[in-house]
Scaffold this active site. Structure first.
Site, mmCIF file in Angstrom:
data_model
loop_
_atom_site.group_PDB
_atom_site.id
_atom_site.type_symbol
_atom_site.label_atom_id
_atom_site.label_comp_id
_atom_site.label_asym_id
_atom_site.label_seq_id
_atom_site.Cartn_x
_atom_site.Cartn_y
_atom_site.Cartn_z
ATOM 1 N N ARG A 91 97.792 53.032 42.252
ATOM 2 C CA ARG A 91 98.398 53.770 43.355
ATOM 3 C C ARG A 91 99.909 53.551 43.313
ATOM 4 O O ARG A 91 100.370 52.448 43.010
ATOM 5 C CB ARG A 91 97.875 53.262 44.699
ATOM 6 N N TYR A 230 95.028 59.057 38.773
ATOM 7 C CA TYR A 230 94.420 57.730 38.933
ATOM 8 C C TYR A 230 94.072 57.384 40.378
ATOM 9 O O TYR A 230 94.910 57.501 41.273
ATOM 10 C CB TYR A 230 95.369 56.639 38.396
ATOM 11 N N LYS A 239 91.871 56.849 50.063
ATOM 12 C CA LYS A 239 92.966 56.320 50.882
ATOM 13 C C LYS A 239 93.683 57.444 51.642
ATOM 14 O O LYS A 239 94.070 57.265 52.789
ATOM 15 C CB LYS A 239 93.967 55.569 50.005
ATOM 16 N N HIS A 259 90.778 49.948 57.071
ATOM 17 C CA HIS A 259 90.640 49.455 55.691
ATOM 18 C C HIS A 259 89.737 48.212 55.738
ATOM 19 O O HIS A 259 90.189 47.086 55.571
ATOM 20 C CB HIS A 259 92.040 49.119 55.165
ATOM 21 N N SER A 281 94.647 44.406 49.752
ATOM 22 C CA SER A 281 94.164 44.606 48.391
ATOM 23 C C SER A 281 94.226 43.270 47.643
ATOM 24 O O SER A 281 95.119 42.466 47.873
ATOM 25 C CB SER A 281 95.031 45.641 47.673
ATOM 26 N N CYS A 283 92.185 40.594 47.739
ATOM 27 C CA CYS A 283 91.855 39.371 48.477
ATOM 28 C C CYS A 283 90.341 39.132 48.465
ATOM 29 O O CYS A 283 89.799 38.498 49.367
ATOM 30 C CB CYS A 283 92.360 39.441 49.913
ATOM 31 N N ASP A 306 85.079 49.011 51.374
ATOM 32 C CA ASP A 306 86.529 49.259 51.456
ATOM 33 C C ASP A 306 86.999 49.883 52.766
ATOM 34 O O ASP A 306 88.043 49.512 53.273
ATOM 35 C CB ASP A 306 86.955 50.156 50.278
ATOM 36 N N ARG A 398 89.077 49.700 36.518
ATOM 37 C CA ARG A 398 88.125 49.948 37.616
ATOM 38 C C ARG A 398 86.751 50.356 37.140
ATOM 39 O O ARG A 398 86.589 50.899 36.047
ATOM 40 C CB ARG A 398 88.673 51.099 38.485
HETATM 41 C C1 OXD Z 1 93.090 48.988 47.468
HETATM 42 C C2 OXD Z 1 91.875 49.527 46.841
HETATM 43 O O1 OXD Z 1 94.160 48.937 46.819
HETATM 44 O O2 OXD Z 1 90.849 49.603 47.526
HETATM 45 O O3 OXD Z 1 93.015 48.581 48.630
HETATM 46 O O4 OXD Z 1 91.926 49.904 45.666
HETATM 47 MN MN MN Z 2 91.141 49.032 49.542
#
Ligand code: OXD
Ligand code: MN
Length: 618
Positions: A91, A230, A239, A259, A281, A283, A306, A398
């Protein structure tokens, strides 16, 4: 010939894509599709129906173009490897914009450009941008089909990879389109890789553009994305819709788009609890969503990994759905010892992006196995050995897989009413200062904990190492509006929950990442986090007392179940040590952070800081 009569692209196996809108498609959708097609001038239009045959044909098409590699069906059935352009691997927050009419409505966490100016830019970029390509129309539902909490969208894209990914990540195609009538609100999401083809020009495996724009128009509920194929840049349901645009819808309509992961935990007596958890992200969110408890008799099942949409149900409870249908998880670090559930989930029917290829046609990434294979083809397509001195998989590589593939998926994960939430947790990544677990004193204190989620900056983040990166509600990159208005909205939801008379979820802060003086993690994490969940649920059940501290409620001595846990009593003490100086400095930092939002910060949160300082000082 109008565009809607354009020739159909034919997949190598002779599959015929649908080139006409299904009977009954609302005119509003057909008109929009024709309008975008007139600007972008694709060679053909395909109306995605979401069938397996269509997915297979798209995969076949991509294999023939060199975009996808079919993995060894004996090792990894129905699975594919894709390698992106090395300049299109994540991202891009610096190229993500919230184009609200007023700059203040986007707030300090967002890049802002006036909508008219952005539309001018996009007009230029989208002019003829799909020449030589097919434009796919993807109607999709976020949330279980027919749930009152679900919302609809239509994505247009010139990337077959995006279509295939959207089929895994959302409920798309015919079954979603059937739900959209002339009066159903739906979100417009237009996407292009930004790489038109001149007549006769050869395509490349991963078309994209150096220039990228991921843009959101909260007032008109539109998303326009240019230049990347991507992840969150291109799978606009995730998102862009489910967080940025949905946070605005939720604010206006009185619900929450967060989130957050969602899990169901069952205690040894068979009692079920549902928990929603916000983590920045990287964690360990996927690990918690697929947690395998180490404590006997407990079970944890996955509802979402997510994103959660939460609203107050008819019964006055806070209820949540997972708006997504799949996982777009980070591969590196996922292994049989760290997350066996994820490893099982991705045994088949998975699209892997930017991981390494083994000599027998399977995939590998750092952490997949303890010992790396002796030889691989790395994520950029080059030979790799353990001596190469570089990762074989990209750190943000991913897996894209259906949630239904997950062996720990909860039986209520598609309940149209949503699951009733018992606990909400906020986690950051803090090496110091923040204890393993703290229970909020009340809802407003919980909102304060959410608004001040923080992590120490790492070398990878765009901040000075040692300073705090604030990530309120783990939403900093995903807000569609001013974050301070979101905190106000949470306080309002708390008032409404109390008024509705249902149970109000308890709020907790967790930190799995505290370190000792030698930089070693104090807490083992992973399955052992079930001990923290057990403590939370025993608090909710009124089975355990807690100790009042200036920062909230923590376990009394012996309150946390440590039977069979390999952590020294010194380490346990350190995990809960109140570092008054550090906590005061955190409070100063939080106050300074709030100052960046000026008048919009709710007075209750200022009061929380003042009260916290007072308690810490006395
Ligand atoms: C993020 C994801 O970056 O879910 O939070 O990929
Ligand atoms: Mn996420």
């Amino acid at each position: 010939m109008t565009l809607l009569d354009s020739p159909a692209p034919t997949a190598p196996d002779g599959y015929r894509f649908r080139t006409q809108p299904p009977v009954g498609t609302p005119a509003s959708i057909v008109d929009w599709v024709e309008g975008v097609a007139a600007r972008t001038r694709p060679d053909a239009i395909v109306w995605a129906d979401g069938s397996q045959e269509e997915f297979d044909a798209l995969a076949e098409l991509m294999v023939s173009r060199g975009t996808m590699i079919r993995l060894n069906p004996e090792k990894r059935p129905n699975s594919y490897l894709v390698r992106s352009n090395p300049a299109d691997v994540a991202r891009v927050e610096s190229r993500t914009f919230i184009c609200s009419l007023q700059r203040e409505d986007a707030g300090p966490t967002n890049n802002w450009v006036h909508p008219e100016q952005m539309r001018d830019t996009l007009d230029g970029l989208f002019d003829g941008v799909m020449q030589g390509r097919t434009m796919y129309v993807i109607p999709f539902s976020m949330g279980p089909i027919g749930s009152p909490l679900s919302r609809y969208g239509v994505q247009l894209t010139d990337s077959p990879y995006v279509v295939a990914s959207m089929r895994i990540m959302t409920r798309m195609g015919e079954r979603a389109l059937e739900r959209i009538t002339e009066t159903t609100p739906w979100v417009k999401a237009a996407h292009t890789v930004g790489y038109p083809l001149a007549p006769g020009q050869q395509d490349i495996p991963w078309p994209s553009n150096e220039l990228k724009y991921i843009t959101h128009f909260p007032e008109s509920r539109e998303i326009w994305s240019y230049g990347s194929a991507y992840g969150g840049n291109a799978l606009l349901a995730k998102k862009s819709f489910a967080l940025r645009i949905a946070s605005v819808l939720a604010h206006d309509e009185g619900w929450l788009a967060e989130h957050m992961l969602l899990i169901k935990a069952t205690n040894p007596e068979g009692k079920e609890f549902h928990l929603a958890g916000a983590f920045p992200s990287a964690c360990g969110k996927t690990n918690l969503a697929m947690l395998q408890p180490t404590i006997p008799g407990w079970k944890v099942e996955t509802v979402g990994d997510d994103i959660a949409w939460l609203g107050i149900g008819d019964d006055g409870q806070l209820r949540a759905i997972n708006p997504e249908a799949g996982f777009f998880g980070v591969a590196p670090g996922t292994g049989w010892s760290t997350n066996a559930v994820a490893m099982e989930t991705i045994q088949s029917d998975t699209i892997f992006t930017n991981v390494a290829l083994t000599d027998d046609g399977d995939v590998w990434w750092e952490g997949a196995t303890k010992e790396p294979p002796a030889h691989l083809i790395d994520w950029q397509g080059n030979d790799w050995t353990p001596d190469s001195g570089r990762p074989a998989a990209h750190p943000n590589s991913r897996f894209t897989v259906s949630a239904a593939n997950c062996p720990s998926i909860s039986d209520d994960w598609e309940d149209p009413r949503g699951v009733a939430i018992d606990a909400i947790i906020f986690g950051g990544r803090r090496a110091t200062t923040v204890p393993l677990v703290v229970e909020a004193r009340d809802w407003a204190h919980g909102v304060y904990l959410g608004a001040t989620v923080s992590s120490e900056a790492t070398a990878a983040a765009e901040a000075t190492v040692g300073t705090l990166r604030r990530d309120p509600f783990a939403m900093a990159p995903f807000y569609g509006y001013n974050a301070a208005d979101h905190w106000k909205h949470w306080l309002e939801i708390g008032r409404r929950l109390r008024a509705a008379g249902g149970k109000v979820p308890r709020i907790f802060q967790v930190n799995w990442f505290r370190k000792d003086a030698n930089g070693k993690f104090l807490w083992p994490g992973f399955g052992e986090n079930s001990r923290v969940l057990e403590w939370m649920f025993s608090r909710i059940e009124g089975q355990t007392a807690a100790k009042e501290t200036p920062i909230g409620l923590v376990p009394v001595d012996g309150g946390l179940n440590t039977t069979g846990l390999d952590v020294s009593s010194e380490a346990l003490a350190e995990l809960f040590r109140l570092d008054t100086a550090g906590l005061l400095s955190d409070a100063e930092d939080a106050a300074a952070y709030f100052d960046g939002f000026g008048e919009r910060v709710p007075a209750e949160l200022r009061t929380e800081i003042a009260a916290l300082r007072e308690r810490l000082a006395s």
